[in-house]
Design an enzyme around this catalytic site. Structure first.
Site, mmCIF file in Angstrom:
data_model
loop_
_atom_site.group_PDB
_atom_site.id
_atom_site.type_symbol
_atom_site.label_atom_id
_atom_site.label_comp_id
_atom_site.label_asym_id
_atom_site.label_seq_id
_atom_site.Cartn_x
_atom_site.Cartn_y
_atom_site.Cartn_z
ATOM 1 N N GLY A 1 -8.488 19.557 16.503
ATOM 2 C CA GLY A 1 -7.952 18.479 17.317
ATOM 3 C C GLY A 1 -8.897 18.089 18.435
ATOM 4 N N GLY B 1 -8.565 25.388 17.095
ATOM 5 C CA GLY B 1 -7.769 26.617 17.134
ATOM 6 C C GLY B 1 -8.611 27.852 17.431
ATOM 7 N N ARG C 1 -18.025 19.255 18.547
ATOM 8 C CA ARG C 1 -18.987 18.895 19.580
ATOM 9 C C ARG C 1 -19.189 20.078 20.528
ATOM 10 N NH1 ARG C 1 -16.267 14.145 20.819
ATOM 11 N NH2 ARG C 1 -17.340 12.800 19.362
ATOM 12 N N GLY D 1 0.484 5.471 -3.863
ATOM 13 C CA GLY D 1 -0.185 6.587 -4.535
ATOM 14 C C GLY D 1 -1.397 6.177 -5.346
ATOM 15 N N HIS E 1 -13.992 24.190 9.206
ATOM 16 C CA HIS E 1 -12.706 23.795 8.607
ATOM 17 C C HIS E 1 -12.627 24.317 7.179
ATOM 18 C CE1 HIS E 1 -11.395 20.881 11.695
ATOM 19 N NE2 HIS E 1 -12.680 20.714 11.907
ATOM 20 N N SER F 1 0.864 -1.177 0.000
ATOM 21 C CA SER F 1 0.000 0.000 0.000
ATOM 22 C C SER F 1 0.904 1.232 0.000
ATOM 23 C CB SER F 1 -0.901 -0.012 1.231
ATOM 24 O OG SER F 1 -0.096 0.005 2.384
ATOM 25 N N GLU G 1 -10.224 24.423 5.303
ATOM 26 C CA GLU G 1 -9.290 23.613 4.498
ATOM 27 C C GLU G 1 -10.011 22.547 3.667
ATOM 28 O OE1 GLU G 1 -9.562 23.625 7.782
ATOM 29 O OE2 GLU G 1 -9.087 21.702 8.715
ATOM 30 N N GLN H 1 4.629 -9.690 -9.969
ATOM 31 C CA GLN H 1 4.009 -10.836 -10.653
ATOM 32 C C GLN H 1 3.122 -11.629 -9.705
ATOM 33 O OE1 GLN H 1 6.394 -13.362 -13.240
ATOM 34 N NE2 GLN H 1 8.027 -11.865 -13.164
ATOM 35 N N CYS I 1 -11.200 25.433 13.989
ATOM 36 C CA CYS I 1 -11.999 24.579 14.867
ATOM 37 C C CYS I 1 -11.437 24.582 16.294
ATOM 38 C CB CYS I 1 -12.101 23.175 14.282
ATOM 39 S SG CYS I 1 -13.539 22.306 14.894
HETATM 40 N N1 GLN Z 1 -12.557 19.082 20.104
HETATM 41 C C1 GLN Z 1 -13.264 20.212 19.624
HETATM 42 C C2 GLN Z 1 -14.757 19.943 19.492
HETATM 43 O O1 GLN Z 1 -15.164 18.813 19.470
HETATM 44 C C3 GLN Z 1 -12.697 20.680 18.306
HETATM 45 C C4 GLN Z 1 -12.966 19.716 17.198
HETATM 46 C C5 GLN Z 1 -12.114 19.938 15.980
HETATM 47 O O2 GLN Z 1 -11.124 20.638 16.028
HETATM 48 N N2 GLN Z 1 -12.442 19.286 14.890
HETATM 49 O O3 GLN Z 1 -15.526 20.855 19.404
#
Ligand code: GLN
Length: 565
Positions: A387, A416, A496, A45, A541, A42, A543, A222, A414
């Protein structure tokens, strides 16, 4: 007998052994299928090659729909640890998927949904639910035909729903894995039922070149291909990944051992720029070969390579001009954990024609007493990414404080967003013991608290506020300007907790401007510090929706400001 008539026969046979549920409106042969499997190892790419293949076909005017059949038993990717499996990507409809779906969305510049990502766990869940509901009418439920039947159904449903010309199916894992055996069996049945010219099987394999020998060795490849043959699947096309250019001898051996004519054995060695991959694959003749196999070559001719050339030219930056961005997270050695953030930065670098260098800021080190200024040395701007969990959090709060006080651009995503609010509560408002209830169940000042709607939900899977939602942007704010003066934008969420509504006023008095919120709820979604060079954070997010030629505007402004000396 042609494929169509075999399928018709299968459908009209009412016997117990054929379990081939055909969705209403399905026309055999209308949508063609390309199946991509991997052998030997694996991580070669497969996702990137697949998405490039999709892009090439799209460039010829075909409607292309990717689907990933993920081998693992999790129902979705939401419960997976991103340090082990890479980022959890979130689709607009809230599906939590593997990072490959992000690659497809970015490459095809289109939103995908729950039907584009199916795990073995989800297939089994459906079957068990059907069984409990008595839908199998007394029949014993078996891997063949029921599990394979369910897989075929999912593929044909996607065809009906999307009316795609081609569905590109990525089989997760490697040939020979126990978990994907049933998916491969389902594909074998598909080839039989749909007919050879409606299904094109590609195997991506790996040709070894041990340093001690210096030459390319094909035995592992192979054997991998032989395993596919044993399962009743003859690939139409073989793609050999290798460190160096594939030699003629290696090609011949692979062709001989696989029943695949040599002109359909392709070599793809390591390329530096993945954005040039579609063009590279076009130039070696891959999309031509796929369309030949599917008898689509007359209908979908190329208009030349102009578009792909343009695209690969636009997706580059000037490496003599760089900007250094720090990502303050829990980095563990795999860039896959934050892949969408890295891509979003890359998209900015294309637009600004300035390469972005990323430095990892290990916040657990800061927490243990490391100095923030030393950790941020040489960094022009800082991202605190999303996170979960307590580890490293105090380090991140220290980073926010430092950026805020030293006028260093800060982008909070998020978690952050929540981190920066905790910093401001503690160090500007003076609520010394402010915290999030994620890290301290009963803080004196719970400035970040669990969303009321989340309190009712139990269990670990799919229980967050997920997917694309509207953000109401406040006029006359920086965010409003940056987001193109639109009153409503749509972004993706996965959280959450939220800014506790009881503290909104206190934050505003301290200079925080909440420039984005949920339309009908007091959920704060963007905030900014207007006097700062750039200090902005979002509960969503950005991103996830950044695209190569359409970078996310918040990211773009952040990188721009970071580059200003
Ligand atoms: N832990 C935080 C929450 O649940 C932030 C979640 C995240 O950064 N995706 O709200």
């Amino acid at each position: 007998m042609s494929g169509e008539s075999i399928l018709e026969k299968v459908i009209s046979t009412s016997g117990d052994e054929f379990y081939t549920p055909i969705p209403k409106g399905y026309t055999p042969g209308k949508t063609k299928f390309v199946v991509v499997t991997g052998s030997v190892i694996s991580g070669i790419g497969k996702g990137t090659i697949n998405s490039s293949l999709c892009k090439m076909l799209q460039d010829r005017g075909l409607e292309v729909e990717p689907i990933k059949l993920e081998a693992y038993l999790n129902v979705d990717s939401g419960t997976l640890n991103p340090f082990r499996h890479g980022e959890v990507f979130v689709l607009d409809d809230g599906t939590e998927t593997d990072l490959d779906l992000g690659t497809y969305e970015r490459m095809l510049d289109k939103n995908l949904g729950k039907d584009n990502f199916v795990t073995s766990g989800k297939i089994y869940q459906t079957i068990i639910e059907n069984e409990r509901a008595g839908k199998y009418l007394g029949r014993d439920v078996q891997f063949i035909p029921h599990v394979t039947g369910e897989i075929k159904k999912v593929l044909r449903e996607l065809a009906v729903k999307t009316k795609a010309d081609v569905i590109v199916i990525e089989i997760g894992g490697t040939v020979g894995d126990f978990e994907n055996m049933f998916a491969l069996e389902a594909i074998r049945e598909m080839v039989y039922e749909e007919g050879g010219e409606n299904v094109c099987v590609i195997n991506i394999t790996y040709v070894l070149q041990p340093k001690s020998l210096g030459e390319q060795k094909t035995k592992a490849a192979q054997l991998g291909i032989r395993k596919l043959l044993e399962l009743g699947l003859t690939p139409n096309i073989i793609l050999c990944r290798s460190e160096n250019k594939l030699g003629q001898k290696a090609k011949e051996k692979i062709s001989l051992g696989s029943n695949v004519p040599i002109e359909r054995v392709f070599g793809v060695h390591n390329v530096a720029n993945i954005y040039s991959l579609p063009l590279t694959l076009r130039n070696i003749g891959l999309d031509e070969a796929v369309l030949n196999e599917l008898k689509l070559n007359k209908k979908f001719k190329t208009n030349g390579n102009k578009e792909l050339e343009e695209w690969s030219k636009k997706t580059s930056c000037d490496s003599t001009k760089t900007v250094t961005i720090g990502i303050a997270g829990k980095y563990t050695g795999s860039s896959d954990t934050y892949i969408s953030i890295l891509k979003a930065l890359e998209h900015c670098s294309f637009e600004l024609k300035k390469c972005v260098e990323v430095k990892w800021v290990e916040t657990t080190e800061i927490e243990k007493g490391g100095k923030v200024d030393a950790a941020l040395k040489g960094i022009d701007g800082v991202i605190v990414p999303g996170g979960f969990g307590k580890r490293g959090v105090e380090g991140k709060i220290a980073v926010s404080k430092y950026c805020r006080e030293k006028n260093i651009p800060y982008l909070g995503l998020c978690l952050g967003f929540q981190i920066a609010l905790i910093d401001i509560a503690r160090n500007v408002i003076g609520l010394k013991n402010a915290n999030s209830t994620e890290f301290d169940p009963k803080p004196e000042d719970p400035v970040i608290d669990i969303l009321p709607e989340q309190k009712k939900i139990e269990g670990m899977g799919g229980n967050m506020r997920l997917g694309g939602k509207n953000v109401e942007v406040k006029p006359n704010t920086n965010a409003f300007k940056i987001l193109g003066e639109k009153k409503i934008v749509r972004r993706r969420f996965r959280h959450r907790l939220e800014c506790n509504p009881n503290y909104i006023e206190k934050f505003e008095k301290a200079g925080v401007v909440f420039s984005g919120k949920a339309p009908n709820q007091p959920i704060m979604q963007i905030f900014e510090l207007p006097k700062h060079k750039f200090f902005m954070a979002s509960q969503f997010h950005p991103e996830f929706t950044s695209r190569p030629l359409a970078p996310d505007p918040m990211f773009l402004e952040f990188v721009k400001k970071s580059a200003e000396k």
